[in-house]
Scaffold this active site. Structure first.
Site, PDB file in Angstrom:
ATOM      1  N   GLY A  15      30.937 -45.453  20.371  1.00 59.53           N
ATOM      2  CA  GLY A  15      31.736 -46.147  19.363  1.00 59.53           C
ATOM      3  C   GLY A  15      32.084 -47.563  19.786  1.00 59.53           C
ATOM      4  O   GLY A  15      33.102 -48.110  19.354  1.00 59.53           O
ATOM      5  N   LYS A  16      31.225 -48.158  20.615  1.00 59.25           N
ATOM      6  CA  LYS A  16      31.488 -49.525  21.098  1.00 59.25           C
ATOM      7  C   LYS A  16      31.516 -50.527  19.951  1.00 59.25           C
ATOM      8  O   LYS A  16      32.222 -51.539  20.018  1.00 59.25           O
ATOM      9  CB  LYS A  16      30.419 -49.939  22.109  1.00 59.25           C
ATOM     10  CG  LYS A  16      30.420 -49.117  23.387  1.00 59.25           C
ATOM     11  CD  LYS A  16      29.377 -49.608  24.367  1.00 59.25           C
ATOM     12  CE  LYS A  16      27.952 -49.479  23.845  1.00 59.25           C
ATOM     13  NZ  LYS A  16      27.564 -48.089  23.540  1.00 59.25           N
ATOM     14  N   THR A 128      13.175 -44.613  22.381  1.00 59.80           N
ATOM     15  CA  THR A 128      13.238 -44.829  20.935  1.00 59.80           C
ATOM     16  C   THR A 128      11.905 -45.303  20.371  1.00 59.80           C
ATOM     17  O   THR A 128      11.762 -45.451  19.163  1.00 59.80           O
ATOM     18  CB  THR A 128      14.312 -45.876  20.579  1.00 59.80           C
ATOM     19  OG1 THR A 128      13.989 -47.102  21.237  1.00 59.80           O
ATOM     20  CG2 THR A 128      15.693 -45.399  21.014  1.00 59.80           C
ATOM     21  N   ARG A 142       6.469 -61.064  34.993  1.00 59.33           N
ATOM     22  CA  ARG A 142       6.317 -62.487  34.694  1.00 59.33           C
ATOM     23  C   ARG A 142       5.173 -62.738  33.720  1.00 59.33           C
ATOM     24  O   ARG A 142       4.438 -63.713  33.815  1.00 59.33           O
ATOM     25  CB  ARG A 142       6.085 -63.309  35.979  1.00 59.33           C
ATOM     26  CG  ARG A 142       7.335 -63.552  36.793  1.00 59.33           C
ATOM     27  CD  ARG A 142       7.672 -62.399  37.696  1.00 59.33           C
ATOM     28  NE  ARG A 142       6.771 -62.395  38.858  1.00 59.33           N
ATOM     29  CZ  ARG A 142       6.642 -61.389  39.713  1.00 59.33           C
ATOM     30  NH1 ARG A 142       7.360 -60.272  39.530  1.00 59.33           N
ATOM     31  NH2 ARG A 142       5.830 -61.471  40.736  1.00 59.33           N
ATOM     32  N   GLN A 223      24.033 -49.378  24.736  1.00 61.57           N
ATOM     33  CA  GLN A 223      23.854 -48.123  25.472  1.00 61.57           C
ATOM     34  C   GLN A 223      25.105 -47.791  26.300  1.00 61.57           C
ATOM     35  O   GLN A 223      26.197 -48.140  25.893  1.00 61.57           O
ATOM     36  CB  GLN A 223      22.595 -48.182  26.340  1.00 61.57           C
ATOM     37  CG  GLN A 223      21.288 -48.137  25.570  1.00 61.57           C
ATOM     38  CD  GLN A 223      20.757 -49.504  25.226  1.00 61.57           C
ATOM     39  OE1 GLN A 223      20.885 -50.452  25.974  1.00 61.57           O
ATOM     40  NE2 GLN A 223      20.132 -49.607  24.074  1.00 61.57           N
ATOM     41  N   THR A 299      20.183 -46.104  15.225  1.00 56.59           N
ATOM     42  CA  THR A 299      18.852 -46.717  15.266  1.00 56.59           C
ATOM     43  C   THR A 299      17.760 -45.752  14.848  1.00 56.59           C
ATOM     44  O   THR A 299      16.887 -46.079  14.039  1.00 56.59           O
ATOM     45  CB  THR A 299      18.567 -47.250  16.685  1.00 56.59           C
ATOM     46  OG1 THR A 299      19.524 -48.258  17.006  1.00 56.59           O
ATOM     47  CG2 THR A 299      17.166 -47.832  16.777  1.00 56.59           C
ATOM     48  N   THR A 300      17.788 -44.534  15.395  1.00 55.54           N
ATOM     49  CA  THR A 300      16.666 -43.610  15.189  1.00 55.54           C
ATOM     50  C   THR A 300      16.985 -42.486  14.222  1.00 55.54           C
ATOM     51  O   THR A 300      16.068 -41.843  13.702  1.00 55.54           O
ATOM     52  CB  THR A 300      16.267 -42.966  16.529  1.00 55.54           C
ATOM     53  OG1 THR A 300      17.366 -42.183  17.029  1.00 55.54           O
ATOM     54  CG2 THR A 300      15.909 -44.027  17.547  1.00 55.54           C
ATOM     55  N   LEU A 331      38.854 -39.023  18.589  1.00 60.74           N
ATOM     56  CA  LEU A 331      39.812 -37.966  18.919  1.00 60.74           C
ATOM     57  C   LEU A 331      39.969 -37.004  17.748  1.00 60.74           C
ATOM     58  O   LEU A 331      40.167 -35.800  17.936  1.00 60.74           O
ATOM     59  CB  LEU A 331      41.169 -38.585  19.280  1.00 60.74           C
ATOM     60  CG  LEU A 331      42.251 -37.594  19.723  1.00 60.74           C
ATOM     61  CD1 LEU A 331      41.910 -36.975  21.076  1.00 60.74           C
ATOM     62  CD2 LEU A 331      43.620 -38.274  19.781  1.00 60.74           C
TER      63      LEU A 331
END
Length: 450
Positions: A15-16, A128, A142, A223, A299-300, A331
């Protein structure tokens, strides 16, 4: 002025997005510092739901500058779709800036990611399949293409032609797939470059100016801690560093610029993809958590695995990130539980284990040791202060704070902005918390100095 990092304290999906959105109200600049379109943040404002993948959650505040940092990997097609989506919802993206040193996800990255995951068979990681790992791999080798490269079409064409020839060997020989046409890719990405050009900046320099101007900066991770490439449950991890230390590298600032770190954790635990999950619940109880918590990936769309709160990984997240405080989300999902369990330790090979094993094999043998607490059997969705919470819910939060030895600053009780108890604003608020780590009773007004 405060520069704050927001990280996930579990396996992501904590839940960020909502917490970052809330804190963005006090921030002048919001920076996304790692990950790619494999991340998803859902923010609910009134009747509108915003699903963000690359653009920082602070974009919903018109005065807030938003930066996609150099530690991210950017799929231009998805980013432009996200810009168009926000425009359709009357959200301005004029304040969005994109680091010229961020790497670009190309078509061959997505194809190789999908083919490699399929080839792993029973040993699949649970990617994903959006090309994130191969993009970071090219960065490390690189051999990557950066946003700045897209801005120089002649250089981009030369680089793309060379790399596509290399990737075609892999596609044909290793995966038995048809080769890609570099000219077709060039024409597609040339159009993306022109669309994104107005947003491209030297993000590290931009951030340095913000620091010198004493602006409030919020660093947003994707993530979660347990998915960190170096410090997660390897190999079932992502390809970047979601931990707080990753903010410095991914944004391009020094560690002395960080003032506070807030960790976001659900009141229970979820995990997407493969890998050990000691507190995972199956059948009726797991389905109940998943249903009430709407546990499907932004996302998925994949269904998340659900389990009881794991304080062992919680303590690990506190240590690895240097957490100053916690935001506990969802909660309210526990409102109907007769009793609630919390994992306080593991049992592995006949011995008690209080710390997260570094070996995935040993972690897979861990069995949870639970403490059982009574449920509160009443809705918390309308609670707006700690005093509004049922005693059992408050006791549960205090128990979590005590186990992890860190105060709780925010409690989320639903998806909407207003369904939140803000004990302390980690950006502007004083360093105090209603829920002291040792669980001692709150003092006058419920505040305890920390």
């Amino acid at each position: 002025m405060a520069n704050v990092v927001v990280i996930g304290a579990q396996w992501g999906d904590e839940g960020k997005g909502k917490i970052t959105d809330l804190l963005s109200n006090s921030a002048d600049v919001v920076v996304r510092y790692q990950g790619g379109v494999n991340a998803g943040h859902t923010v609910v404002v009134g009747e509108q739901t915003f699903k963000l993948h690359l653009i920082p959650s602070g974009i919903l505040y018109p005065e807030t500058q938003c930066i996609i940092g150099s530690g991210t990997v950017i799929d231009p097609k998805v980013l432009i779709e996200e810009l168009d989506q926000l425009k359709g919802l009357n959200v301005s993206t004029d304040n969005l800036m994109i680091s010229e040193t961020a790497h670009v996800t190309m078509p061959y990255h997505r194809i190789i990611d999908q083919a490699a995951e399929q080839k792993r068979g029973t040993h699949k990681i649970g990617t994903t399949k959006r090309g994130i790992g191969p993009t970071y791999a090219d960065k490390s080798e690189r051999n990557g293409i950066r946003i700045g490269d897209l801005m120089d079409l002649e250089e981009f064409h030369e680089h793309l032609t060379r790399v596509t020839a290399q990737k075609n060997v892999i596609l044909e020989k290793l995966y038995e797939l048809p080769p890609l046409d570099a000219e077709e890719i060039f024409e597609e990405y040339k159009a993306y470059a022109e669309r994104l050009r107005p947003h491209v900046v030297d993000s590290s320099l931009t951030l340095d100016k913000a620091v010198q101007a004493h602006l409030n900066i919020l660093f947003e991770g994707a993530q979660g801690t347990l998915l960190d490439l170096d410090h997660g449950t390897y190999p079932y991890v992502t390809s970047s560093n979601p931990v707080a230390g990753g903010a410095c590298i991914g944004a391009g600032i020094g560690p002395t610029m960080i003032d506070r770190v807030i960790g976001v954790a659900k009141a229970y635990t979820t995990r997407v993809g493969e890998g050990p999950f000691p507190t995972e619940l199956h059948e009726e109880m797991g389905e109940q958590l998943g249903s009430r918590g709407a546990e499907f990936g932004t996302t998925t769309g994949r269904q998340r695995r659900c389990g009881w709160f794991d304080a062992v990984i919680g303590r690990y997240a506190v240590r690895i990130n240097g957490l100053d405080c916690l935001a506990i989300t969802k909660l309210d999902v526990l409102d109907e539980m007769d009793e609630i369990k919390v994992c306080v330790a593991y049992e592995v090979d006949g011995e008690s284990c209080h710390d997260l094993p570094t070996s995935a094999i040993k972690f897979g043998r861990c069995k949870p040791v639970y403490r059982t607490l009574p449920g509160w059997k009443t809705s918390t969705e309308e609670c707006r202060t700690l005093e509004d919470l049922p005693k059992e819910a408050l006791d549960y939060l205090k128990f979590l704070a005590e186990l992890m030895d860190v105060p709780i600053a925010i409690v989320s009780l639903g998806a909407s902005r207003d369904q939140t108890i803000i004990v302390e604003d980690p950006i502007h608020g004083p360093k105090r918390a209603l829920l002291h780590a040792d669980g001692t009773p709150a003092e006058a007004g419920g505040f305890v100095e920390v």
